[in-house]
Design a protein around this motif. Sequence first.
Motif, PDB file in Angstrom:
ATOM      1  N   LEU A  18      57.931  55.624  24.827  1.00 42.83           N
ATOM      2  CA  LEU A  18      57.318  57.053  24.476  1.00 42.83           C
ATOM      3  C   LEU A  18      58.381  57.727  23.901  1.00 42.83           C
ATOM      4  N   PHE A  48      49.767  58.394  31.322  1.00 39.95           N
ATOM      5  CA  PHE A  48      49.748  58.453  29.982  1.00 39.95           C
ATOM      6  C   PHE A  48      48.835  59.008  29.083  1.00 39.95           C
ATOM      7  N   ASN A  94      50.323  62.789  29.961  1.00 42.33           N
ATOM      8  CA  ASN A  94      51.740  62.701  29.972  1.00 42.33           C
ATOM      9  C   ASN A  94      52.304  63.564  31.343  1.00 42.33           C
ATOM     10  N   ARG A 141      60.169  61.400  27.633  1.00 40.89           N
ATOM     11  CA  ARG A 141      60.774  60.741  28.854  1.00 40.89           C
ATOM     12  C   ARG A 141      61.860  61.693  29.523  1.00 40.89           C
TER      13      ARG A 141
END
Length: 289
Positions: free
Chosen positions: A133, A171, A174, A138
């Motif tokens: 990512l 995912f 997020n 992150r």
Amino acid sequence: MRYAQSLVLDGVSFQLKEHHDFKWLNDFGEVFCVFDRQDSGNISFGVQKGNVKRFIKYAGAQTINYAGDLKEAIKKLKNAKDVYKELEHPYLVKLVDHLELREGFVLVFEWFDGLNIQKNVELNSACQRFKKLPLELRLQSLSTIFEFHVHVEKNNYVAIDFYDGSILYDFKQNITKICDVDLYQVKPFYNQVGRLWGSSRFMSPEEFTIASEIDGRSNVFNMGAMAFALVGGALDRSYDTWEAGRELYQVAKKAVEKNRNNRYASVIDFYTEWKFYVEEYGTDPPQKV
């Protein structure tokens, strides 16, 4: 020696050391997945009733990878009920119910549609996907983790058994959630067993040392280790493997000092300095020199 026995619920197969009656699960809906390989003594189920999904955690069955006393597993899950209630937070999976049965104990959570990012050797694992990512996402995930543990600290708790297996990541949206705080303890807490529960990749030296106090400095180490796991080289804590600039590297490096007196005194102090540099540089940290 007990041999594994295969069971099937709603077409989903799993294994235990011996047969167990799960008829009580029918009240929660249809089972669509089973997590039967934990070493905690718990077995967990994903269930659906209508449009509502739930995550069911149960202690009372002889699971494959648990070598301890079943009564102790039940006791720990009962204790976990209060931990989830007292640490309730938007970044923690939400406990919605509990149930005491003749043979065990049940915690019922809202279902969160995320994947566990625990380190895995499989190339297509959630861990590998997460590490690919963009840095910005992150760092956002780390902020979620750190903010939750500031909340833990403010509520007079310490994190025990916190590692990458405690993190779920959606995912599609997020979004990061913490999923496993069963063993978090009220302060003061002292190590009475030697090696505490958890992954050694994230544990402070005092979590291996009997009679040591586990406190804010211990959790600072956990947070720094997590930073290296998600934006660095995990146990390779050199600057060469770090992706987020020298200032954040220095913050993370201080957090994982073996000498606890050289770390930040609290998770709040750690996160305050971490957040300062994130806000100053955003996702465009100074280039390595």
